[in-house]
Design a protein around this motif. Structure first.
Motif, PDB file in Angstrom:
ATOM      1  N   THR A  92       0.834  -1.205   0.000  1.00  0.00           N
ATOM      2  CA  THR A  92       0.000   0.000   0.000  1.00  0.00           C
ATOM      3  C   THR A  92       0.863   1.247   0.000  1.00  0.00           C
ATOM      4  O   THR A  92       0.579   2.222  -0.707  1.00  0.00           O
ATOM      5  CB  THR A  92      -0.935  -0.003   1.214  1.00  0.00           C
ATOM      6  OG1 THR A  92      -1.767  -1.165   1.170  1.00  0.00           O
ATOM      7  CG2 THR A  92      -1.813   1.243   1.223  1.00  0.00           C
ATOM      8  N   SER A  96       0.801   4.022  -2.945  1.00  0.00           N
ATOM      9  CA  SER A  96       0.464   5.414  -2.638  1.00  0.00           C
ATOM     10  C   SER A  96       1.636   6.333  -2.948  1.00  0.00           C
ATOM     11  O   SER A  96       1.449   7.497  -3.331  1.00  0.00           O
ATOM     12  CB  SER A  96       0.045   5.546  -1.177  1.00  0.00           C
ATOM     13  OG  SER A  96       1.079   5.125  -0.306  1.00  0.00           O
ATOM     14  N   CYS A 131      -9.359   6.273   4.245  1.00  0.00           N
ATOM     15  CA  CYS A 131     -10.028   6.175   2.950  1.00  0.00           C
ATOM     16  C   CYS A 131      -9.224   6.861   1.853  1.00  0.00           C
ATOM     17  O   CYS A 131      -9.228   6.426   0.691  1.00  0.00           O
ATOM     18  CB  CYS A 131     -11.446   6.732   3.029  1.00  0.00           C
ATOM     19  SG  CYS A 131     -11.555   8.506   3.358  1.00  0.00           S
ATOM     20  N   ALA A 134      -6.300   4.499   1.035  1.00  0.00           N
ATOM     21  CA  ALA A 134      -6.770   3.373   0.226  1.00  0.00           C
ATOM     22  C   ALA A 134      -7.040   3.806  -1.212  1.00  0.00           C
ATOM     23  O   ALA A 134      -6.723   3.080  -2.173  1.00  0.00           O
ATOM     24  CB  ALA A 134      -8.032   2.775   0.853  1.00  0.00           C
ATOM     25  N   ALA A 135      -7.634   4.983  -1.400  1.00  0.00           N
ATOM     26  CA  ALA A 135      -7.898   5.473  -2.752  1.00  0.00           C
ATOM     27  C   ALA A 135      -6.596   5.748  -3.504  1.00  0.00           C
ATOM     28  O   ALA A 135      -6.480   5.460  -4.695  1.00  0.00           O
ATOM     29  CB  ALA A 135      -8.760   6.733  -2.696  1.00  0.00           C
ATOM     30  N   TYR A 161      -7.562  -3.479  -5.014  1.00  0.00           N
ATOM     31  CA  TYR A 161      -7.309  -2.210  -4.326  1.00  0.00           C
ATOM     32  C   TYR A 161      -8.451  -1.231  -4.553  1.00  0.00           C
ATOM     33  O   TYR A 161      -8.827  -0.485  -3.640  1.00  0.00           O
ATOM     34  CB  TYR A 161      -5.987  -1.605  -4.808  1.00  0.00           C
ATOM     35  CG  TYR A 161      -4.771  -2.226  -4.173  1.00  0.00           C
ATOM     36  CD1 TYR A 161      -4.399  -1.909  -2.872  1.00  0.00           C
ATOM     37  CD2 TYR A 161      -3.977  -3.129  -4.867  1.00  0.00           C
ATOM     38  CE1 TYR A 161      -3.285  -2.469  -2.278  1.00  0.00           C
ATOM     39  CE2 TYR A 161      -2.859  -3.701  -4.290  1.00  0.00           C
ATOM     40  CZ  TYR A 161      -2.518  -3.368  -2.986  1.00  0.00           C
ATOM     41  OH  TYR A 161      -1.418  -3.930  -2.412  1.00  0.00           O
ATOM     42  N   ALA A 165     -10.791   0.305  -1.595  1.00  0.00           N
ATOM     43  CA  ALA A 165     -10.919   1.753  -1.401  1.00  0.00           C
ATOM     44  C   ALA A 165     -12.381   2.182  -1.441  1.00  0.00           C
ATOM     45  O   ALA A 165     -12.817   3.043  -0.656  1.00  0.00           O
ATOM     46  CB  ALA A 165     -10.117   2.493  -2.464  1.00  0.00           C
ATOM     47  N   ALA A 186     -11.051  11.446  -1.383  1.00  0.00           N
ATOM     48  CA  ALA A 186     -11.035  10.023  -1.733  1.00  0.00           C
ATOM     49  C   ALA A 186     -11.907   9.768  -2.958  1.00  0.00           C
ATOM     50  O   ALA A 186     -11.535   8.979  -3.849  1.00  0.00           O
ATOM     51  CB  ALA A 186     -11.515   9.190  -0.553  1.00  0.00           C
TER      52      ALA A 186
END
Length: 546
Positions: A92, A96, A131, A134-135, A161, A165, A186
């Motif tokens: 992750t 990101s 959030c 995750a996005a 993923y 998200a 997000a």
């Protein structure tokens, strides 16, 4: 009053000394400022904890951290070894980190738009809110599949993923555990995922979700967004609306409510180019809304222009005048910045700003052409604007030259900013002058991704469309080159539809473009045939290899 009486009484030196001896002295606590602290802490004259990329003291206090000086590298703090923020696994963090490079950072690992949504706000919330993290990971996974030349349909890791998200966003939205700007951001990141995959309808759904989140009152929410945050998000919503809407120039929904915008004077725009660019984006947004409303009446007879409908005519005149006014301001700005660019004092920021101004000039010129032709159902109406088409190509070429001077990052195959792909595509689509159309198509082949549009896909569509229109065209005089006037109205393509790309049986990218012609031709049916139904159009699917 009591304090005033005390000051007027005579004092006894001995009693004063005794009192001072019995009363302990108050020591002043001095907090030393860090020379390497964030901009916000320096401005407030408080000690900074120097956490990267954003000061934890600012985060805990609910302030927007101003980041660090230009000498510090942002990327070092975005690596997996983060000391603050939401817990995340190494995959992750890596994804990101990739999302930050594509959306926020330039080739020197510094924020592209420090004061915008994709600057400090994105970097801060990505490391603070689950959030948003995750996005960002979902966008990184989709971007990684594109970088690895994977299939255009998401492979299972990217879908996983994305689904995670989406579930996280829905959970925090239902439970109201996150602040509105986090939820909206997000949603915008997920819209960027759909834009990356060229699924515009899904991108619109996330975009409208972000608008509703920011404009709806949540009584149980942890906090309402501040005026500055709302203003920043509003500007970005206009940008994304223009980015998606510019793909077809009439896709912007009028139901989107983005709040009121403050008027900016011409003098302010000349002093601050970023204000001129924001004004141009807002002008495009308003112009697209008029184009969408007027385009519904394009094939009616008589048209609102012939009927002298005062409301429609005045609205058209107003948006055209506004576009022309901002275009003149951008021309003055480009002349001023070009002089600075030619001097030794030119900076990279000046170069990027000048390139953005040329981009906005091209975007505005395209919009003016559409505004002036929106009432005319005949494609030959575009032949009157050859000089404007030429200026679009010149501005696009100038922006390309300037951006080549700045080193591009390895991940810059996607941009959330409007660029030159759409203006060049409109030249290839609507300008029937063969040399200029060929030049625009050649320039498109050199471009990458801008929002939902792919320069190579658009170039292939333009090339095929030109071939269809000129296949049966004959020069007006023997031996003369083909001219725009030689392409008859009945041979001109009136519309197109572009589904997402697919892979053929050999693994090559294919776009099944559908071209459209009115049937019967307008010269025969206008005023007698209702062209609002599908039965009055001829559809021809053309598989185009990319």
């Amino acid at each position: 009053m009591e304090a005033l009486d005390t000051q007027q009484q005579p004092t006894n030196p001995r009693s004063s000394s005794q009192e001072s001896a019995s009363t302990p002295k108050r020591s002043r606590v001095v907090i030393s400022q860090s020379k390497r602290g964030c901009i916000t802490c320096k401005t407030r004259r408080v000690k900074c904890d120097e956490q990267r990329p954003l000061c934890w003291r600012c985060i805990q206090a609910g302030r927007l951290c101003g980041g660090y000086n230009q000498g510090s590298k942002v990327s070092s703090a975005l690596r997996p070894a983060l000391k603050i923020g939401v817990p995340a696994d190494s995959h992750t963090e890596r994804l990101s980190y990739l999302a930050a490079h594509v959306l926020s950072l330039d080739s020197d690992d510094r924020p592209l738009a420090t004061d915008g949504v994709w600057g400090r706000i994105f970097l801060q919330l990505m490391n603070q809110v689950e959030c948003v993290k995750a996005a960002a990971a979902a966008f990184g996974a989709a971007c990684e599949s594109l970088l690895n030349n994977a299939t255009v349909e998401y492979p299972s890791p990217a879908w996983r993923y994305y689904g995670s998200a989406l579930a996280r966003l829905q959970s925090e939205l239902n439970n109201e555990t996150a602040i509105p700007e986090s939820l909206a951001l997000a949603s915008l990141i997920l819209a960027a995922v759909e834009i990356l995959s060229q699924h515009e309808q899904n991108a619109f759904a996330h975009f409208l979700g972000a608008v509703q989140i920011l404009t709806k009152t949540h009584p149980n929410c942890r906090g309402a967004p501040s005026a500055d945050i709302l203003r920043t998000f509003r500007d970005e919503l206009v940008n994304i609306d223009v980015l998606i809407g510019s793909y077809a120039l009439s896709r912007t929904p009028t139901v989107v409510y983005l709040g009121s915008h403050e008027a900016v004077s011409g003098d302010d725009m000349l002093r601050k180019p970023e204000l001129a660019i924001k004004a141009a984006m807002l002008c495009l947004h308003q112009s697209y809304q008029f184009i969408e409303s007027a385009d519904r009446l394009r094939y009616t007879y008589p048209s609102w222009k012939e009927e002298r409908d005062p409301i429609m005519c005045n609205a058209q005149s107003d948006v055209v005048a506004q576009c022309c006014s901002i275009l003149d301001t951008l021309a003055a700005l480009s002349t001023s910045l070009q002089a600075q660019f030619s001097s030794t004092t030119s900076t990279r920021s000046n170069t990027e700003t000048l390139a953005d101004i040329y981009v906005m000039r091209a975007q505005l010129t395209v919009t003016i052409i559409f505004l002036l032709c929106v009432h005319n159902p005949y494609e030959t109406g575009y032949d009157k604007h050859l000089e404007r088409f030429q200026s679009i190509v010149r501005d696009a070429a100038a922006a390309t030259r300037l951006r080549r001077r700045t080193r591009s990052g390895a991940f810059k195959r996607f941009s959330m900013r409007p660029g030159i792909v759409n203006p060049l595509f409109i030249v290839g689509l609507k300008c029937r002058d063969p040399p200029l159309r060929a030049l625009a198509t050649r320039m498109l082949r050199e471009q990458g991704r801008e929002g939902p549009v792919d320069g190579q896909i658009m170039a292939a569509i333009c090339a095929r469309l030109a071939a269809l229109e000129t296949a049966s065209s004959v020069p007006s005089s023997p031996g003369a080159p083909l001219a725009a006037c030689d392409v008859l109205e009945t041979q001109r393509v009136h519309g197109y539809m572009v589904p997402p790309p697919r892979l053929d049986d050999k693994g090559r990218r294919v776009v099944d473009v559908v071209f459209m012609w009115p049937y019967p031709p307008l010269a025969q049916g206008l005023g007698h045939v209702d062209y609002s139904g599908r039965d009055s159009w001829i559809y021809r699917s053309e598989p185009i290899h990319i």
